[in-house]
Design an enzyme around this catalytic site. Sequence first.
Site, PDB file in Angstrom:
ATOM      1  N   SER A  18      -2.054   2.268   3.368  1.00 17.97           N
ATOM      2  CA  SER A  18      -0.608   2.294   3.560  1.00 17.97           C
ATOM      3  C   SER A  18      -0.761   3.211   4.917  1.00 17.97           C
ATOM      4  CB  SER A  18      -0.280   3.144   2.535  1.00 17.97           C
ATOM      5  OG  SER A  18       1.532   3.736   2.736  1.00 17.97           O
ATOM      6  N   HIS A  45       1.079  -1.212   2.884  1.00 19.17           N
ATOM      7  CA  HIS A  45       2.114  -0.747   2.085  1.00 19.17           C
ATOM      8  C   HIS A  45       3.831  -1.111   3.757  1.00 19.17           C
ATOM      9  CE1 HIS A  45       0.998   1.771  -0.875  1.00 19.17           C
ATOM     10  NE2 HIS A  45       1.196   0.431  -1.134  1.00 19.17           N
ATOM     11  N   ASP A 138      -0.564   4.562  -4.818  1.00 24.55           N
ATOM     12  CA  ASP A 138      -0.980   3.811  -5.316  1.00 24.55           C
ATOM     13  C   ASP A 138      -2.570   2.761  -5.375  1.00 24.55           C
ATOM     14  OD1 ASP A 138       0.412   0.404  -3.811  1.00 24.55           O
ATOM     15  OD2 ASP A 138      -0.357   0.361  -5.767  1.00 24.55           O
TER      16      ASP A 138
END
Lengths: 197, 270
Positions: A18, A45, A138
């Site tokens: 991310s 992401h 995540d």
Amino acid sequence: MAEEQIKTGLRLVCIGGSSGSLEALSQLLPVLDNRFRLPVLIVLHRSNAMDNGLTTLLASRTSLTIKEAEEKELLQPGSIYLAPPDYHVLLEEDGTLSLDVSEKVHFSRPSIEVSFSSAAHSYKKGLVAVLLSGANADGAAAMIEVKNFGGVTIVQDPQEALVDFMPLRAIQLAPVDYILRAADIGALLNRFSKDGS
Amino acid sequence: MTDTREIVPLVSAISARYGYDFSGYSKASLRRRIDSFYVKGGFDSFASMQERIMADPVYFQHFVEEITVNVTEMFRDPDFYRALRESIVPVLATYPFIRIWHAGCSTGEEVFSMAILLKETGLLHKSILYATDINQAVLEKAKSGIFPVAAMQQYSENYIRSGGKGEFSQYYTANYNSARFDGGLSKKMIFSNHNLVEDASFNQFQLILCRNVLIYFEKDLQGKVLQLFDKSLESLGFLALGSKESLRFSPINGDYQQVVNREKIWRKNK
């Protein structure tokens, strides 16, 4: 750092990240051998607003083919696939990938956890999972699943990562096989590609 | 997670007992959805879950509802709706009567979006929107025309980005948590249960939309369903898929031309 053994039967590298991962990939990708033999899926992401700019940006860092993952695409050795915005990427047992538009996971779509979990199940010992910089949980828990299925887990050194939350979380949850700086991850992947595929 | 090997016998048993054939569904997706169902159901074994599904037809319906993916929003992918508004709708306008099929309509957001688009272009009065899905629960929701008020802001933004010039809020009345959409829109909709795997073609359309449904099928099944659409499309009719879907590897590819650059809308050759 885990002792290096010759890992055989590796068939897929899955990289998730991310915020701060573009920087990490900028260090990692140029290191990859131009005859790299494993397919690579990168799940970052990304908002819908970021379109093909990402592919072009990453393509400038490597001579390997890099493209957006396409529905039911057969993964080719040495090619790099980018998860498209707003879709999850699932890994089938037959070497293809499937797109998915179900609910966001950890507020993310594409979700790293969805891909890691799917890949762990389909590739088992053949999977190398890499988690990079990020502010989100995540993917951290899915590293456990990767390990449970016999795969290899690599995390970006939290001291190097621009945002260390994601790599730290993975380390906290379960032992990971390797904690390395981004360029060293690239070097390790080269070794896996040469020895292990 | 659920093992793929456990899924195959479950799928066979379901097909034999209920006539729903999930064998052509993409395995990784099915595995993930079944696993989630298994975990949520608190079963102590896969076998006990399978037993319950086999023994209880109502529970089986619940299973179908849970394993199909129903995530949708109004004016999703605004650029797609812009392309519809600018390039496709003007062609539809030339027909005396417009028939559109929303295949896999889920909770109806796409159908209501189309109805709004047709209303704004003065075509709703001569259109019928057929909306089908395998999942009865989402069909019921779609029929009601009621959507969560919390979603309206996102839908309004999507609507504006798609070229909508009106007030999005004019199309619904808000009440507590619900937004009830204008009955004039749903008057032009027919909702029915239809299984893309098993059921036959039931009409001829000038436009078929099936967005982000085929991704849950394996390649062979995708090809079969596309052939079903081909049979259900008038010549020069339009087929619209999800933004990352393609006709390229399907048996019908040669009979269609992509009509709008970068949008997944094709037109059937004569």
